[in-house]
Design a protein around this motif. Structure first.
Motif, PDB file in Angstrom:
ATOM      1  N   ALA A 133     -15.910  -0.871  -0.888  1.00 56.28           N
ATOM      2  CA  ALA A 133     -14.490  -0.706  -0.561  1.00 56.28           C
ATOM      3  C   ALA A 133     -13.807  -0.784  -2.209  1.00 56.28           C
ATOM      4  O   ALA A 133     -14.239  -1.205  -3.158  1.00 56.28           O
ATOM      5  CB  ALA A 133     -13.969  -2.195  -0.269  1.00 56.28           C
ATOM      6  N   MET A 134     -12.722   0.106  -2.100  1.00 54.75           N
ATOM      7  CA  MET A 134     -11.723   0.339  -3.340  1.00 54.75           C
ATOM      8  C   MET A 134     -10.444   0.645  -3.070  1.00 54.75           C
ATOM      9  O   MET A 134     -10.451   1.048  -1.903  1.00 54.75           O
ATOM     10  CB  MET A 134     -12.658   1.383  -4.376  1.00 54.75           C
ATOM     11  CG  MET A 134     -12.715   2.720  -3.751  1.00 54.75           C
ATOM     12  SD  MET A 134     -13.372   4.022  -5.013  1.00 54.75           S
ATOM     13  CE  MET A 134     -13.165   5.310  -4.093  1.00 54.75           C
ATOM     14  N   VAL A 135      -9.837   1.031  -3.985  1.00 54.94           N
ATOM     15  CA  VAL A 135      -8.264   1.388  -4.062  1.00 54.94           C
ATOM     16  C   VAL A 135      -8.299   2.708  -4.689  1.00 54.94           C
ATOM     17  O   VAL A 135      -8.706   2.746  -5.886  1.00 54.94           O
ATOM     18  CB  VAL A 135      -7.375   0.412  -4.370  1.00 54.94           C
ATOM     19  CG1 VAL A 135      -5.992   0.926  -3.926  1.00 54.94           C
ATOM     20  CG2 VAL A 135      -7.640  -0.799  -3.549  1.00 54.94           C
ATOM     21  N   VAL A 136      -7.324   3.702  -4.211  1.00 55.11           N
ATOM     22  CA  VAL A 136      -7.293   4.831  -4.997  1.00 55.11           C
ATOM     23  C   VAL A 136      -5.712   4.781  -4.866  1.00 55.11           C
ATOM     24  O   VAL A 136      -4.753   4.682  -4.239  1.00 55.11           O
ATOM     25  CB  VAL A 136      -7.739   6.299  -4.287  1.00 55.11           C
ATOM     26  CG1 VAL A 136      -9.383   6.127  -4.270  1.00 55.11           C
ATOM     27  CG2 VAL A 136      -7.401   6.358  -2.659  1.00 55.11           C
ATOM     28  N   ALA A 180      -1.409  12.002  -0.917  1.00 53.24           N
ATOM     29  CA  ALA A 180       0.109  12.401  -0.702  1.00 53.24           C
ATOM     30  C   ALA A 180       0.294  12.876   0.909  1.00 53.24           C
ATOM     31  O   ALA A 180       1.320  12.722   1.404  1.00 53.24           O
ATOM     32  CB  ALA A 180       0.547  13.450  -1.697  1.00 53.24           C
ATOM     33  N   ASP A 181      -0.707  13.335   1.505  1.00 58.35           N
ATOM     34  CA  ASP A 181      -0.594  13.641   2.886  1.00 58.35           C
ATOM     35  C   ASP A 181      -0.732  12.722   3.857  1.00 58.35           C
ATOM     36  O   ASP A 181      -0.805  12.963   4.988  1.00 58.35           O
ATOM     37  CB  ASP A 181      -1.543  14.953   3.227  1.00 58.35           C
ATOM     38  CG  ASP A 181      -1.077  16.058   2.306  1.00 58.35           C
ATOM     39  OD1 ASP A 181       0.188  16.595   2.379  1.00 58.35           O
ATOM     40  OD2 ASP A 181      -1.869  16.671   1.478  1.00 58.35           O
ATOM     41  N   THR A 225      -6.883   3.718   4.527  1.00 56.89           N
ATOM     42  CA  THR A 225      -5.548   2.921   5.090  1.00 56.89           C
ATOM     43  C   THR A 225      -4.416   3.208   3.929  1.00 56.89           C
ATOM     44  O   THR A 225      -4.796   2.764   2.784  1.00 56.89           O
ATOM     45  CB  THR A 225      -5.902   1.643   5.613  1.00 56.89           C
ATOM     46  OG1 THR A 225      -7.281   1.536   6.359  1.00 56.89           O
ATOM     47  CG2 THR A 225      -4.594   1.011   5.995  1.00 56.89           C
ATOM     48  N   PRO A 226      -3.511   3.848   4.243  1.00 55.44           N
ATOM     49  CA  PRO A 226      -2.687   4.074   3.171  1.00 55.44           C
ATOM     50  C   PRO A 226      -1.703   2.915   2.771  1.00 55.44           C
ATOM     51  O   PRO A 226      -1.447   1.793   3.642  1.00 55.44           O
ATOM     52  CB  PRO A 226      -1.510   5.062   3.979  1.00 55.44           C
ATOM     53  CG  PRO A 226      -1.587   4.552   5.605  1.00 55.44           C
ATOM     54  CD  PRO A 226      -3.278   4.314   5.536  1.00 55.44           C
ATOM     55  N   LEU A 227      -1.401   2.662   1.680  1.00 53.55           N
ATOM     56  CA  LEU A 227      -0.572   1.682   0.922  1.00 53.55           C
ATOM     57  C   LEU A 227       0.796   2.297   0.802  1.00 53.55           C
ATOM     58  O   LEU A 227       1.033   3.015   0.007  1.00 53.55           O
ATOM     59  CB  LEU A 227      -1.034   1.213  -0.302  1.00 53.55           C
ATOM     60  CG  LEU A 227      -2.354   0.276  -0.375  1.00 53.55           C
ATOM     61  CD1 LEU A 227      -2.757   0.170  -1.449  1.00 53.55           C
ATOM     62  CD2 LEU A 227      -2.048  -1.095   0.492  1.00 53.55           C
ATOM     63  N   ILE A 228       1.849   1.648   1.576  1.00 52.96           N
ATOM     64  CA  ILE A 228       3.135   2.542   1.931  1.00 52.96           C
ATOM     65  C   ILE A 228       4.176   1.274   1.453  1.00 52.96           C
ATOM     66  O   ILE A 228       4.138   0.197   1.985  1.00 52.96           O
ATOM     67  CB  ILE A 228       3.443   2.851   3.064  1.00 52.96           C
ATOM     68  CG1 ILE A 228       2.331   4.085   3.383  1.00 52.96           C
ATOM     69  CG2 ILE A 228       4.717   3.548   3.315  1.00 52.96           C
ATOM     70  CD1 ILE A 228       2.420   4.684   4.675  1.00 52.96           C
ATOM     71  N   ILE A 229       5.178   1.693   0.639  1.00 57.11           N
ATOM     72  CA  ILE A 229       6.408   0.606   0.180  1.00 57.11           C
ATOM     73  C   ILE A 229       7.359   0.935   1.508  1.00 57.11           C
ATOM     74  O   ILE A 229       7.704   2.201   1.823  1.00 57.11           O
ATOM     75  CB  ILE A 229       7.023   1.062  -0.970  1.00 57.11           C
ATOM     76  CG1 ILE A 229       6.011   0.984  -2.102  1.00 57.11           C
ATOM     77  CG2 ILE A 229       8.329   0.034  -1.229  1.00 57.11           C
ATOM     78  CD1 ILE A 229       6.581   1.511  -3.437  1.00 57.11           C
ATOM     79  N   GLU A 261       7.188   5.378   0.706  1.00 57.15           N
ATOM     80  CA  GLU A 261       7.054   5.913  -0.522  1.00 57.15           C
ATOM     81  C   GLU A 261       5.160   5.535  -0.542  1.00 57.15           C
ATOM     82  O   GLU A 261       4.984   4.302  -0.153  1.00 57.15           O
ATOM     83  CB  GLU A 261       7.572   5.422  -1.765  1.00 57.15           C
ATOM     84  CG  GLU A 261       6.950   5.936  -3.127  1.00 57.15           C
ATOM     85  CD  GLU A 261       7.508   5.307  -4.392  1.00 57.15           C
ATOM     86  OE1 GLU A 261       6.849   5.608  -5.230  1.00 57.15           O
ATOM     87  OE2 GLU A 261       8.334   4.693  -4.123  1.00 57.15           O
ATOM     88  N   LEU A 262       4.558   6.435  -0.657  1.00 53.85           N
ATOM     89  CA  LEU A 262       2.766   6.370  -0.756  1.00 53.85           C
ATOM     90  C   LEU A 262       2.631   6.054  -2.143  1.00 53.85           C
ATOM     91  O   LEU A 262       2.589   6.675  -2.997  1.00 53.85           O
ATOM     92  CB  LEU A 262       2.270   7.661  -0.232  1.00 53.85           C
ATOM     93  CG  LEU A 262       0.668   7.584  -0.076  1.00 53.85           C
ATOM     94  CD1 LEU A 262       0.429   6.346   1.055  1.00 53.85           C
ATOM     95  CD2 LEU A 262       0.390   8.769   0.105  1.00 53.85           C
ATOM     96  N   LEU A 263       1.902   4.925  -2.083  1.00 57.62           N
ATOM     97  CA  LEU A 263       1.418   4.223  -3.436  1.00 57.62           C
ATOM     98  C   LEU A 263      -0.019   4.656  -3.740  1.00 57.62           C
ATOM     99  O   LEU A 263      -0.495   4.950  -4.736  1.00 57.62           O
ATOM    100  CB  LEU A 263       1.467   2.642  -3.481  1.00 57.62           C
ATOM    101  CG  LEU A 263       2.873   2.092  -3.627  1.00 57.62           C
ATOM    102  CD1 LEU A 263       2.850   0.588  -3.768  1.00 57.62           C
ATOM    103  CD2 LEU A 263       3.803   2.676  -4.750  1.00 57.62           C
ATOM    104  N   GLY A 264      -0.738   4.563  -2.552  1.00 59.71           N
ATOM    105  CA  GLY A 264      -2.302   4.911  -2.643  1.00 59.71           C
ATOM    106  C   GLY A 264      -3.044   4.630  -1.243  1.00 59.71           C
ATOM    107  O   GLY A 264      -2.177   4.635  -0.207  1.00 59.71           O
TER     108      GLY A 264
END
Length: 616
Positions: A126-129, A167-168, A200-204, A209-212
């Motif tokens: 597992a990691m974050v991009v 970003a997509d 799984t997207p991290l969204i504000i 807004e997509l953070l990663g």
């Protein structure tokens, strides 16, 4: 012996019948065997694909929900913003350890059924991009972080190197990727291994807004494991992903063939779900295999994937060979009996048939005069008599054809024989060429008749060849005059240009003949183009194909006005020729039958090369 030829034909016919029946029986039997095995293989492959789908659903049910829950927490999103702002990934990973990233890793490890103590390259990671796909690399060691990935230089993870950036990404995406991994098992091993990814997207919220994204991956279970139903010993399974097959059971020698076959099948899959098979077998050495595939649903972010099954056809081939030998034995017995029967009934029939064959060969060679001898009054005798009557009719028709071809143009003769030309006419746009010898009376005044005929035959034969060369039709010979038509009864495209080339070559051919011929001949040529009446003129008993009209008369008058070795054309012909045609205008001509002076041109040369006439 002559009789053997006929008997041989009957034996061959009988052999063909027996061979056809035997072959059809073998074909039907083998098809039934193949259909039975095909149905068995399809059922096994269906059970396996169903078991694989159920296993995958169990793996993803809790894990995907856990990833979504973690990504939607405000604390995690805030930690992501702080980590990106301060360029300190550990701020994010410390919070994620608390919020559930380590738990996600443990759940993924359980889902992938990997044994405890496996390395990160073997188990779940597992990691974050960030929004560009670049991994956020922690400085502190994390047991779940994928150290085998190329993250040392901040490059995007494997998913984003050749595919869309995050970003997509607007929703959670799940799919397969082949990842390059290095393992330490006795010796250092490096290769590509199949892993399933959950992104799984991290969204504000609420700006979206997509953070990663949180990226979780784990190895795909071996499809030939004991988790699948029993009784599938003949099945070799694997996953095809983006042009490459993955599966330890698949023979390495077949990997290139499997990859190309599956790629082609994936491009032509019908719009239906379920398994599909390739009817052309794959060969591992001399052993044939049948290939089945079933497309695995995937998100657009991931490459296409399919579940692949490979079955050995050895048992089916052995059964087919056994049945084939039995059927061939019965076929051979039937052939021996049939040949004996043919030999009994063929006696006495060979001679008449042989004579008919010889008569047919004579007719093929043009001999219509030698009849076939009629010896019996049965069906063969009737056939021989009918054959003799037929040869008489053919001989008469051949004489008619030969005479017709000599008295008229071959093209016209062919269409008249076929019935394409009938009594009557039609308006056609054509070109007419008249060619007349100058001073013919003076030239032949003291010449013997036989010499006159020989001179005209040489002259007309040469010009006739030129007319045919340029797709013209010789309408008639009138004394020393030749009349040719271009555009009737068949048009070849630019008929005026063909006629002009023909007229110029007539002058060239005559000039060349004057160098070798006993008599020097000079001639004048007239050429006119326009609408004219073309067709068979005369009566139902005697026809003559020709053209009539004002343009025909004009061509004749131009021929009479042309000087020695001169070619005159009318305005219509000049307009139909290429712009760079070399002509010399003459003074308007006072011609008989024309009330007004007629403009004319001396044709000197045409541009080269000569175009190929178009088809009608």
């Amino acid at each position: 012996m002559p009789a053997l030829s006929y008997r041989t034909k009957l034996v061959l016919a009988m052999s063909l019948v027996v061979a056809a029946v035997t072959g059809s029986t073998i074909f039907v039997t083998e098809r039934q065997v193949q259909t039975g095995y095909q149905r068995l293989f399809e059922e096994q492959f269906h059970h396996q694909t169903q078991a694989f789908a159920e296993q995958r659903a169990r793996q993803l049910q809790e894990l995907s929900a856990l990833c979504k829950t973690t990504a939607e927490k405000v604390r995690v999103v805030s930690a992501m913003e702080e980590a990106l702002a301060s360029n300190d990934p550990d701020l994010l990973y410390d919070n994620l350890d608390v919020e559930g990233l380590a738990l996600i890793n443990r759940q993924a490890t359980v889902a992938s059924e990997e044994p405890s103590g496996s390395t990160p390259a073997d188990g779940a990671t597992a990691m974050v991009v960030d929004a560009s796909g670049h991994p956020l690399v922690p400085t502190k060691p994390r047991s779940y972080f994928p150290t085998f990935l190329d993250v040392q230089q901040g490059k995007p993870v494997a998913l984003f190197k050749k595919r869309l950036t995050t970003a997509d990404l607007q929703r959670q995406e799940i799919g397969y990727l082949a990842v390059k991994q290095t393992r330490q098992k006795g010796t250092l091993q490096t290769g590509f291994h199949l892993r399933e990814f959950i992104i799984t997207p991290l969204i504000i919220e609420p700006t979206n807004e997509l953070l990663g994204a949180i990226v979780v991956s784990y190895p795909v279970s071996d499809l030939t494991s004991s988790a699948f139903p029993e009784g599938m010993q003949e099945l070799m399974s694997g996953i095809w992903l983006d042009g490459q097959i993955y599966g330890p059971a698949m023979p390495l020698s077949l990997h290139p063939s499997i990859n190309s076959r599956v790629a082609n099948m994936m491009q032509h899959l019908p719009q239906t779900t379920g398994a599909h098979s390739d009817l052309n077998p794959l060969y591992d050495g001399k052993k044939p295999h049948r290939l089945f595939i079933k497309e695995i649903p995937h998100n657009p972010l991931f490459p296409a994937a399919a579940q692949v099954g490979l079955y050995s056809l050895d048992e089916a081939m052995k059964e087919q060979r056994g049945l084939r030998l039995v059927i061939l034995g019965f076929g051979l017995f039937a052939l021996v009996v049939g040949i004996g029967f043919v030999m009994l009934i063929s006696h006495g029939f060979s001679k008449p048939i042989e004579q008919l064959v010889q008569g047919t060969n004579r007719v093929r060679q043009g001999d219509f005069e030698t009849p076939v001898e009629v010896k019996t009054r049965d069906e063969l005798g009737t056939l021989a008599a009918s054959f003799n009557e037929m040869t008489k009719d053919l001989a008469l028709k051949e004489r008619y054809r030969a005479v017709l071809s000599q008295v008229t143009d071959k093209e016209v003769a062919t269409q008249m024989i076929s019935g394409q030309i009938r009594l009557g006419g039609e308006i056609r746009t054509s070109s007419v060429v008249f060619c007349d010898i100058r001073g013919f009376t003076t030239l032949t005044e003291n010449m013997p008749p036989a010499e006159v005929i020989a001179m005209l035959n040489e002259h007309m034969t040469a010009l006739n060849r030129v007319v045919h060369k340029h797709h013209g039709v010789v309408d008639k010979f009138v004394g020393d005059l030749i009349m040719a038509i271009f555009g009737a009864p068949m048009s070849y495209g630019n008929d005026a240009l063909n006629a002009a080339h023909c007229a110029l070559e007539m002058l060239q051919v005559r000039t060349a003949l004057n160098e070798t011929s006993t008599h020097r001949i000079e001639m004048g040529i007239g050429l006119a183009t326009g609408e004219m009446l073309a067709g068979c003129m005369g009566s139902a008993d005697r026809l003559n194909y020709t053209v009539l009209g004002e343009r025909v008369n004009l061509a004749s008058r131009l021929c009479s006005s042309a000087g020695r070795m001169e070619l005159l054309i009318d305005r219509n012909t000049y307009d139909a020729l290429p712009p760079d045609t070399m002509v010399e205008p003459t003074s308007p001509l006072e011609l008989k039958g024309f009330s007004d002076p007629v403009p004319a041109y001396r044709l000197l040369a045409l541009p080269t090369p000569q175009p190929t006439p178009a088809q009608r």
